[in-house]
Enzyme design. Structure first.
Site, PDB file in Angstrom:
ATOM      1  N   ASP A  64       0.739  -1.228   0.001  1.00  0.00           N
ATOM      2  CA  ASP A  64      -0.212  -0.031   0.166  1.00  0.00           C
ATOM      3  C   ASP A  64       0.859   1.183  -0.007  1.00  0.00           C
ATOM      4  O   ASP A  64       1.706   1.441   1.022  1.00  0.00           O
ATOM      5  CB  ASP A  64      -0.795   0.025   1.257  1.00  0.00           C
ATOM      6  CG  ASP A  64      -1.878   0.758   1.172  1.00  0.00           C
ATOM      7  OD1 ASP A  64      -2.135   1.583   0.140  1.00  0.00           O
ATOM      8  OD2 ASP A  64      -2.839   0.877   2.289  1.00  0.00           O
TER       9      ASP A  64
ATOM     10  N   GLU B  22      -2.791   1.421  -4.735  1.00  0.00           N
ATOM     11  CA  GLU B  22      -2.035   2.555  -5.101  1.00  0.00           C
ATOM     12  C   GLU B  22      -3.300   3.560  -5.303  1.00  0.00           C
ATOM     13  O   GLU B  22      -3.195   4.641  -6.295  1.00  0.00           O
ATOM     14  CB  GLU B  22      -1.023   2.706  -6.202  1.00  0.00           C
ATOM     15  CG  GLU B  22      -1.120   1.673  -7.295  1.00  0.00           C
ATOM     16  CD  GLU B  22      -2.365   1.079  -7.772  1.00  0.00           C
ATOM     17  OE1 GLU B  22      -2.632  -0.081  -7.634  1.00  0.00           O
ATOM     18  OE2 GLU B  22      -3.308   1.799  -8.159  1.00  0.00           O
TER      19      GLU B  22
ATOM     20  N   ASP C 261     -10.603   3.935  -1.740  1.00  0.00           N
ATOM     21  CA  ASP C 261     -11.322   2.901  -0.811  1.00  0.00           C
ATOM     22  C   ASP C 261     -12.877   2.933  -0.833  1.00  0.00           C
ATOM     23  O   ASP C 261     -13.358   3.967  -0.966  1.00  0.00           O
ATOM     24  CB  ASP C 261     -10.958   3.239   0.538  1.00  0.00           C
ATOM     25  CG  ASP C 261      -9.629   3.070   1.014  1.00  0.00           C
ATOM     26  OD1 ASP C 261      -8.857   2.926   0.039  1.00  0.00           O
ATOM     27  OD2 ASP C 261      -9.423   2.991   2.100  1.00  0.00           O
TER      28      ASP C 261
HETATM   29  C1  GLA Z   1      -5.479   2.011   2.658  1.00  0.00           C
HETATM   30  C2  GLA Z   1      -6.007   1.114   1.705  1.00  0.00           C
HETATM   31  C3  GLA Z   1      -7.050   0.152   2.513  1.00  0.00           C
HETATM   32  C4  GLA Z   1      -6.386  -0.408   3.858  1.00  0.00           C
HETATM   33  C5  GLA Z   1      -5.998   0.833   4.584  1.00  0.00           C
HETATM   34  C6  GLA Z   1      -5.039   0.436   5.770  1.00  0.00           C
HETATM   35  O1  GLA Z   1      -6.595   3.045   2.912  1.00  0.00           O
HETATM   36  O2  GLA Z   1      -6.429   1.708   0.443  1.00  0.00           O
HETATM   37  O3  GLA Z   1      -7.589  -0.823   1.668  1.00  0.00           O
HETATM   38  O4  GLA Z   1      -5.493  -1.276   3.411  1.00  0.00           O
HETATM   39  O5  GLA Z   1      -5.037   1.500   3.953  1.00  0.00           O
HETATM   40  O6  GLA Z   1      -4.595   1.370   6.429  1.00  0.00           O
END
Ligand code: GLA
Length: 513
Positions: free
Chosen positions: A278, A315, A338
């Site tokens: 990530d 990403e 997300d």
């Molecule tokens: C980001 C990712 C999520 C999750 C969080 C964890 O927001 O996009 O899917 O993994 O970090 O902190």
């Protein structure tokens, strides 16, 4: 805290003009409220250490600039991401500001320190103390060189989109060893394993720090990662883990920056079978143009690790990742910010994925984020649409709910083998929208045996009676056979086409032969 990283970034970008306006208004307002000027002594860099589960401490910096009545600056939240102050103002003796992650800060000087109240999403709150630090401490670490761009050979994994579970959507920071073991048991006992779910993936917040040799170590929530991998493996499943190319993860835990090969070896030694990697704090060090080289670095490290590890890039859809993901060694890459457990978030993401169809195929998949099925924010009709759409998209099917306590209805959605069959079709061709008629969208996906899957989606707020001719489905004539995948029924094809009623936000999923 289940923050929303990419949505926040997008919101920042979108709000940019507004920011200008609000600064204007703010200056005017502060002029009016001169008597209510920020208390002296707020300016400078401040660190806040917050205790988190697993015996971990997370660090946030406030970098505040005070000029007369004007206060601005930034919050470096979890030491991971720089966020500008929103709407700084005085309320009584408190300086009050917020950041795009939905956190409000109420700050008041007391002697050498600041007393800080952090309010999360307007609901829960936490009290903390901020100590003054030199501003240099808040800067990101030195930039490490990146490899020359090249191509990592395919690892031969994920010939169909990966299926499993991930801890983040439901458990966030609450994930621990016990939950992961119980989830592995539930995957087997619920019939999910038999339906194809394999990966049990620990997301962010398992990390502690590093030992004297620089090896990454789990925090107290995960006492023995190798033992956990063994437990999951004896159930016929595979264990996944999470890290970041930056110094810290999005939730502020230890990342792999400068330790890529060492961490890949550690993961391999533990028996880890899947890595979600990530971007997070790497964005404080590198530019978007460096994404490929940075992801390639870990891709090469995993290839050298000696253990087959599915490589999942996170990403948020930046940097046209689909054009170079496979060359960085990736088996899948996030195409969006997300997901959230509501119709708007899910449908905005899902129905916008058709444009990337040509980039998906065996070994390398577009990832529109993990499933929210069963988390409670959508109706059963909407969850069926979510699951159908992800299957039409050849998306990874990562359940994101509490599998230990799911309803029979949720289990039926997640284990619908006919729908899973579409997702996992061996041809690996992602579906696309072929007809858009007001709020009705017809999506089509060719399958390996020459048949075709069709999703007739109703995005409107009302039940719709729909008629679709075979020509609109892209078929030269009436198909020989038609199957309804949610009703589990064969349908006799009518001469002209298909017709039916679809509830608001619902879908009819068909296979035509
Ligand atoms: C980001 C990712 C999520 C999750 C969080 C964890 O927001 O996009 O899917 O993994 O970090 O902190």
């Amino acid at each position: 805290m289940n923050h929303n990283w990419k949505t926040s970034l997008a919101a920042q970008a979108n709000l940019h003009p507004l920011r200008q306006t609000s600064r204007f208004l703010l200056v005017a307002l502060l002029g009016l409220l001169a008597a209510n000027a920020p208390a002296a002594g707020l300016g400078g860099a401040w660190k806040i250490d917050l205790a988190r589960p697993g015996g971990v401490t997370l660090r946030t910096y406030l970098v505040l600039h005070q000029e007369g009545t004007n206060l601005n600056g930034k919050v470096i939240i979890n030491n991971s991401c720089d966020l500008p102050l929103r709407k700084p103002r005085m309320e009584g003796s408190n300086a009050v500001f917020s950041v795009d992650w939905g956190i409000e800060y109420r700050v008041r000087p007391e002697g050498d320190i600041l007393r800080v109240t952090l309010i999360y999403g307007g609901s829960s709150h936490e009290e903390a103390t901020a100590k003054r630090v030199p501003e240099a401490e808040t800067l990101p670490p030195a930039l490490l060189p990146l490899p020359a761009i090249g191509a990592i050979p395919e690892n031969g994994l994920a010939r169909t989109p990966p299926m499993g579970w991930n801890s983040w959507n439901h458990f966030g920071e609450g994930v621990n060893d016990k939950i992961v073991r119980e989830t592995a048991d539930a995957i087997v006992s619920s019939g999910m394993a038999a339906a194809g779910y394999v990966y049990v993936n620990i997301d962010d917040t398992w990390e502690s720090g590093r030992d004297a040799e620089g090896n990454i170590i789990p925090n107290k929530k995960f006492p023995d990662m190798k033992a956990l991998a063994d437990y999951v493996h004896t159930r016929g499943l595979k264990l996944g883990i999470y890290s970041s190319p930056g110094p810290v993860t999005c939730a502020g835990y230890e990342g792999s920056y400068g330790h890529e090969e060492q961490d890949a070896r550690t993961f391999a030694n533990w028996g880890i079978d899947y890595l979600k990697y990530d971007w997070c704090s790497a964005g404080r060090i590198y530019n978007d143009a460096d994404l490929r080289a940075d992801y390639q670095k870990m891709g090469a490290a995993l290839a050298k690790s000696g253990h087959p590890i599915v490589y999942s890039l996170c990403e948020y859809g930046m940097g046209d990742v689909w054009t170079w993901g496979p060359k960085a060694g990736a088996n899948l890459w996030r195409t969006t910010g997300d997901i959230q457990d509501n119709w708007k978030s899910m449908s905005d993401i899902g129905f916008n994925q058709g444009r990337l169809a040509s980039y998906a195929g065996p070994g390398h998949w577009n990832d529109p984020d993990m499933l929210e099925v069963g988390n409670g924010g959508m109706s059963s009709t909407e969850y069926k649409t979510h699951f159908s759409l992800w299957s039409m998209l050849a998306a990874p099917l990562m359940a994101g709910n509490d599998l230990r306590n799911m309803s029979a209805e949720t289990r039926e959605i997640l284990t619908n083998r006919e729908v899973i069959g579409v997702d996992q079709d061996a041809l690996g061709k992602q579906g696309q929208c072929i007809v858009k008629r007001d709020s009705i969208e017809i999506w089509a996906r060719p399958l390996h045996d020459g048949s075709r899957a069709f999703g007739v989606f109703n995005r409107s707020e009302e039940t719709s009676a729909i008629k679709v001719s075979w020509a609109e489905f892209g078929l030269a004539s009436k198909p020989n056979a038609l199957r309804n995948l949610w009703e589990h029924q064969d349908v006799t094809p009518a001469l002209e086409g298909w017709e039916g009623q679809i509830p608001a936000h619902g879908v009819t999923l068909l296979i035509a032969k």
